[in-house]
Design an enzyme around this catalytic site. Structure first.
Site, PDB file in Angstrom:
ATOM      1  N   CYS A  69       2.864  -5.429 -26.112  1.00 36.88           N
ATOM      2  CA  CYS A  69       3.007  -4.934 -24.840  1.00 36.88           C
ATOM      3  C   CYS A  69       3.603  -5.708 -23.345  1.00 36.88           C
ATOM      4  O   CYS A  69       3.301  -5.217 -22.171  1.00 36.88           O
ATOM      5  CB  CYS A  69       1.461  -5.361 -24.518  1.00 36.88           C
ATOM      6  SG  CYS A  69       0.437  -6.750 -23.632  1.00 36.88           S
ATOM      7  N   HIS A 127       0.588  -0.961   0.545  1.00 34.07           N
ATOM      8  CA  HIS A 127      -0.017   0.390   0.022  1.00 34.07           C
ATOM      9  C   HIS A 127       0.703   1.022   0.138  1.00 34.07           C
ATOM     10  O   HIS A 127       0.625   1.895  -0.508  1.00 34.07           O
ATOM     11  CB  HIS A 127      -1.076  -0.166   1.542  1.00 34.07           C
ATOM     12  CG  HIS A 127      -1.853  -1.405   1.145  1.00 34.07           C
ATOM     13  ND1 HIS A 127      -3.005  -1.348   2.448  1.00 34.07           N
ATOM     14  CD2 HIS A 127      -1.955  -1.723   0.730  1.00 34.07           C
ATOM     15  CE1 HIS A 127      -3.582  -3.184   1.964  1.00 34.07           C
ATOM     16  NE2 HIS A 127      -3.133  -3.015   0.471  1.00 34.07           N
ATOM     17  N   ARG A 155      11.989 -16.682 -14.863  1.00 26.39           N
ATOM     18  CA  ARG A 155      12.253 -15.470 -15.421  1.00 26.39           C
ATOM     19  C   ARG A 155      12.517 -14.758 -14.354  1.00 26.39           C
ATOM     20  O   ARG A 155      13.386 -13.725 -14.348  1.00 26.39           O
ATOM     21  CB  ARG A 155      11.276 -14.337 -16.540  1.00 26.39           C
ATOM     22  CG  ARG A 155       9.925 -14.080 -15.643  1.00 26.39           C
ATOM     23  CD  ARG A 155       8.787 -12.808 -16.386  1.00 26.39           C
ATOM     24  NE  ARG A 155       7.847 -12.406 -15.868  1.00 26.39           N
ATOM     25  CZ  ARG A 155       7.223 -12.468 -16.292  1.00 26.39           C
ATOM     26  NH1 ARG A 155       6.590 -12.636 -17.754  1.00 26.39           N
ATOM     27  NH2 ARG A 155       5.732 -11.561 -15.385  1.00 26.39           N
ATOM     28  N   ARG A 162      -7.499  -6.105 -20.556  1.00 24.43           N
ATOM     29  CA  ARG A 162      -7.438  -7.298 -19.784  1.00 24.43           C
ATOM     30  C   ARG A 162      -8.064  -8.354 -18.847  1.00 24.43           C
ATOM     31  O   ARG A 162      -7.795  -7.142 -18.288  1.00 24.43           O
ATOM     32  CB  ARG A 162      -5.463  -7.480 -19.975  1.00 24.43           C
ATOM     33  CG  ARG A 162      -5.323  -9.564 -20.043  1.00 24.43           C
ATOM     34  CD  ARG A 162      -3.871  -9.595 -19.443  1.00 24.43           C
ATOM     35  NE  ARG A 162      -3.340  -9.319 -17.799  1.00 24.43           N
ATOM     36  CZ  ARG A 162      -2.106  -8.869 -17.881  1.00 24.43           C
ATOM     37  NH1 ARG A 162      -1.226  -9.594 -18.796  1.00 24.43           N
ATOM     38  NH2 ARG A 162      -1.865  -8.784 -16.833  1.00 24.43           N
ATOM     39  N   ASN A 169       6.729 -11.043 -22.015  1.00 22.66           N
ATOM     40  CA  ASN A 169       7.552 -11.489 -20.861  1.00 22.66           C
ATOM     41  C   ASN A 169       7.413 -13.318 -20.693  1.00 22.66           C
ATOM     42  O   ASN A 169       8.011 -14.446 -20.321  1.00 22.66           O
ATOM     43  CB  ASN A 169       6.550 -10.580 -20.007  1.00 22.66           C
ATOM     44  CG  ASN A 169       6.672  -9.314 -19.765  1.00 22.66           C
ATOM     45  OD1 ASN A 169       7.719  -8.825 -20.208  1.00 22.66           O
ATOM     46  ND2 ASN A 169       5.720  -8.216 -19.101  1.00 22.66           N
ATOM     47  N   ASP A 170       6.221 -12.934 -20.534  1.00 19.83           N
ATOM     48  CA  ASP A 170       5.992 -14.448 -20.324  1.00 19.83           C
ATOM     49  C   ASP A 170       6.118 -15.622 -21.664  1.00 19.83           C
ATOM     50  O   ASP A 170       6.584 -16.839 -21.538  1.00 19.83           O
ATOM     51  CB  ASP A 170       4.103 -14.959 -20.193  1.00 19.83           C
ATOM     52  CG  ASP A 170       3.878 -14.479 -18.784  1.00 19.83           C
ATOM     53  OD1 ASP A 170       4.600 -15.976 -18.230  1.00 19.83           O
ATOM     54  OD2 ASP A 170       2.688 -13.959 -18.491  1.00 19.83           O
TER      55      ASP A 170
HETATM   56  C1  PEP Z   1       3.220 -10.545 -20.578  1.00 19.12           C
HETATM   57  O1  PEP Z   1       3.022 -11.834 -20.057  1.00 19.12           O
HETATM   58  O2  PEP Z   1       4.136  -9.818 -21.226  1.00 19.12           O
HETATM   59  C2  PEP Z   1       2.144  -9.614 -19.754  1.00 19.12           C
HETATM   60  C3  PEP Z   1       1.928  -8.157 -20.080  1.00 19.12           C
HETATM   61  O3  PEP Z   1       1.883 -10.319 -18.645  1.00 19.12           O
HETATM   62  P1  PEP Z   1       2.261  -9.880 -17.659  1.00 19.12           P
HETATM   63  O4  PEP Z   1       4.022  -8.459 -17.400  1.00 19.12           O
HETATM   64  O5  PEP Z   1       0.922  -9.322 -16.616  1.00 19.12           O
HETATM   65  O6  PEP Z   1       2.051 -11.007 -17.154  1.00 19.12           O
HETATM   66 MG    MG Z   2       1.934 -12.427 -18.917  1.00 13.34          MG
END
Ligand code: PEP
Ligand code: MG
Length: 733
Positions: free
Chosen positions: A660, A347, A623, A490, A612-613
């Site tokens: 993204c 917070h 990661r 999302r 990222n995923d």
């Molecule tokens: C991603 O996985 O690249 C993504 C944008 O989602 P998050 O980082 O929220 O898992």
């Molecule tokens: Mg993701």
């Protein structure tokens, strides 16, 4: 304990009285010495010869374990416990049950108090509490009689040498200032009450004052805070009225403690639970309670709650802070905050971001290494702090600060410039957001819209599942703030390591690949339905864009879309206004989709690559694991080939595609994406300026042909080649 005589003799009397009262055969006190060893100081029941002979290191045996963990142990069969360490000189082999509690002073263990019985006795909760209360009073005795001397424990480390500490960035920015240690201390001069009724009255009066003050603070904050920040403060206010907390305080007074000792006792309990809590949400709540105890104490002793005069460039250093504590500081003078604990979603971090105060958290030993009055640099760009920096570091940092200001000014000047390459191709730059407060940056950064709205954060900072009305209000506020710019919502990506405090989800051994995101949404459709319903209502007659996370095969997207269509039917039937347009997309985060792209492109309105995923699954590399996280490069040939495949297919099908993940926010990576054919990127607001600057220096045709030449590269990464390209063409990356 309040009696006269030599301290050790009184300690012997004390253990005898406790043993009698608790009907225990043994009662012993082990004192922590300056060298970290626990020494048996007084005992009733154990062999008297063992006094001053029996010694245990912290962590050794049950007594050492209690000291290490600062938590009590209640064991009916102590010898069966794995930590049990037998000391023959004590003659304790005949005792089976053990109840031991830490004796705490200033949040630190100073001794351990334990009772033992021959039988396999189970000590009741009341007995545990009674022993804890006694331990608290004992702490005062030990310190006032000099048996325990805090100065023995004074850290020996040099507090004049410069120190660099590292942590995590919770709110970015840079600051140079003067350290102020934030740690209001509760001092208990008198632990035992002379008149319990009088103490009860004192407690009641200070609770009433506390509530009044918290209410006033909240109404003053109402106009400043919106969304999460306000919810957090409201939850804090709720605590001031929490019955459980009140009852525990009253009970502690009823057991014979003074009001300040009762507050301290309840606070110590909270701190112990806080140390042990792994759930970040619970820790957060406990931090708020800890904060409240300090405030209550301030009212009790009628101390002015205002902090001593702050230097006009204060950097607050604390173990943790409650959400409201940061608001006590004069915003004009507060430059940065350093915490030993915390999390991005904590917070205080959310409030710090809202106030745009740099905050570096998880800095180990921050309070040990810093003295109030020290000069301190907080680098919320690299996640580091410099305490008592030398002249060179200071100068370098001042130069850094000036460069940052200049850079920010340059990016600000770009705000209204088009995001267009030198050969006239428009590149859409969007922001990733998750908090209502992030929406302010949509306008200030000059981004085109929100490419990824992570709705789960709204769920993660709340104590209960937000109802449909609350969700609707929230999404409506997001759209209002977007002021006509597109927002891609999302749907919930929870599960795995993104825990919701009110929803028990087995995380499994491999949470990133576990029951999360759309998997949970499809298996528990009520959650997804309510979210979609709220989104439809919030959109009213505006455009609505929704995407589903972690789609692994087309059928999942189709199933999710079917849920939306049913919701849309309902929505129509209710006569509510319909969104002007509805775009449904899928996130590409799971590599399997690459082999079903044709089918996928037939059913989606757009795609967004969650790099990222995606990269963690593409390389099978966690990661979050530092040993492997840097092993493969985001600009390695397989990634480039994979992305090229995605963008070619999407282009051929005429389906918009964007990126993204974090990758899109780094200028060099973003440049590679442009060269591959991506025309739409979504990133943190802070990256918009640097990426737009890159875009405006690129000749896209040159870049595209350069990237084509990279096909079939055998290097580990094309990073160096791209860097070289950028240098030769004067592209700032
Ligand atoms: C991603 O996985 O690249 C993504 C944008 O989602 P998050 O980082 O929220 O898992
Ligand atoms: Mg993701």
């Amino acid at each position: 304990m309040a009696g006269t005589g030599e301290a050790e003799a009184r300690l012997n009397t004390v253990v005898r009285i406790i043993a009698n009262n608790m009907v225990a055969e043994v009662c012993s006190v082990y004192l922590l010495r300056g060298d970290g060893v626990l020494e048996l100081f007084a005992t009733e029941g154990l062999n008297p010869e063992a006094v001053h002979q029996t010694r245990l290191r912290v962590g050794e045996g049950l007594i050492g374990e209690i000291a290490r963990s600062a938590r009590y142990l209640n064991l009916s069969d102590a010898q069966a416990h794995p930590a049990f360490a037998y000391r023959p000189e004590t003659g304790e082999e005949i005792y089976h049950s053990l109840l031991g509690v830490p004796v705490l002073r200033g949040g630190r263990v100073v001794a351990v108090l334990a009772v033992q019985n021959r039988t396999q006795r189970h000590y009741s909760e009341e007995e545990v509490e009674a022993l804890q209360t006694v331990a608290m009073v004992l702490a005062e005795l030990l310190v006032s009689s000099q048996l325990f001397r805090p100065e023995d424990f004074a850290q020996t480390s040099d507090t004049t040498a410069p120190v660099r500490l590292t942590g995590q960035i919770f709110a970015d920015g840079l600051a140079i200032g003067i350290a102020v240690l934030h740690e209001p201390k509760i001092v208990v001069d008198r632990a035992i009450a002379d008149d319990t009724t009088y103490e009860q009255k004192r407690l009641a009066r200070s609770i009433a004052q506390l509530r009044e003050a918290v209410d006033a603070m909240m109404s003053a904050a109402q106009s400043v805070f919106v969304g999460e920040s306000r919810d957090i403060l409201e939850a804090y206010q709720m605590f001031a009225y929490d019955r459980g907390w009140l009852v525990r305080l009253q009970e502690a007074v009823a057991s014979g403690l003074t009001a300040e000792a009762a507050i301290k006792r309840v606070q110590d309990d909270t701190r112990i639970r806080m140390e042990a809590a792994v759930d970040p949400y619970i820790r957060e709540r406990l931090a708020d309670l800890d904060d409240l105890a300090n405030r209550l104490y301030a009212h009790l002793i009628e101390r002015d709650e205002a902090k001593p005069a702050l230097p006009d460039n204060a950097v607050i250093v604390a173990r943790h802070m409650g959400a409201a504590e940061i608001l006590d500081y004069d915003r004009e003078r507060l430059r940065a905050v350093v915490l030993e604990e915390g999390a991005t979603t904590s917070h205080v971090a959310i409030i710090a971001r809202a106030l745009q105060i740099p905050l570096v958290g998880n800095v180990r030993d921050a309070r040990k290494s810093v003295e109030s009055g020290d000069r301190i640099i907080v680098d919320g760009e690299q996640g580091q702090i410099f305490v008592r920096p030398g002249e060179e570091v200071l100068h370098a940092f001042q130069a850094n600060l000036a460069a940052r200001a200049a850079r920010l000014a340059r990016f600000a000047a770009l705000r209204d410039q088009p995001s267009e390459t030198l050969d006239g191709v428009r590149i859409a730059l969007n922001v990733n957001a998750g908090l209502l407060i992030d929406m302010d940056q949509l306008q200030s950064s000059g981004a085109d819209g929100v490419g990824l709205y992570r709705t789960e954060i709204h769920f993660m900072v709340r104590p209960r599942m937000p109802k449909i009305d609350s969700q609707t209000g929230f999404y409506r506020a997001v759209l209002n703030r977007a002021d006509g710019k597109p927002v891609v919502f999302r749907t919930l990506d929870v599960g795995g390591d993104k825990a919701l405090p009110y929803l028990r989800i087995e995380s499994g051994e491999n949470p990133a690949m576990g029951w999360r995101a759309i998997r949970l949404g499809l298996d528990r459709p009520a959650l997804l339905q309510s979210q979609l319903r709220a989104l439809l209502r919030a959109a009213e007659d505006r455009d609505l864009r929704i995407m589903f996370p972690m789609i692994a095969e087309v059928s999942e997207f189709v199933a999710a879309r079917a849920i939306l269509e049913r919701e849309l039917e309902r929505h129509r039937a209710s006569g509510a206004p319909e969104p002007r347009s509805l775009h449904l997309g899928a996130m590409v985060e799971v590599p399997s989709l690459a082999w079903q792209l044709d089918e996928l492109l037939e059913v989606v309105d757009f795609l967004s690559v969650g790099s990222n995923d995606l990269l963690q699954f593409l390389f099978a590399v966690d990661r979050g694991n530092p040993r492997v996280a840097g092993r493969y490069d985001r600009l390695s040939p397989p990634v480039i080939a994979f992305f090229r495949h995605l963008v070619c297919k999407a282009d051929a099908a005429g389906v918009p595609i964007s990126v993204c993940g974090e990758m899109a926010g780094s200028p060099l990576e973003a440049m590679a994406l442009l060269g591959l054919g991506f025309r739409n990127l979504s990133m943190n607001a802070a990256s918009i300026g640097p990426v737009k600057e890159m875009v405006r220096h690129v000749v896209l045709t040159e870049l595209t042909s350069y990237m084509s030449g990279m096909n079939g590269a055998q290097e580990r990464s094309i990073r160096d080649c791209l860097g070289d390209f950028a240098r030769r063409h004067g592209v700032p990356v």
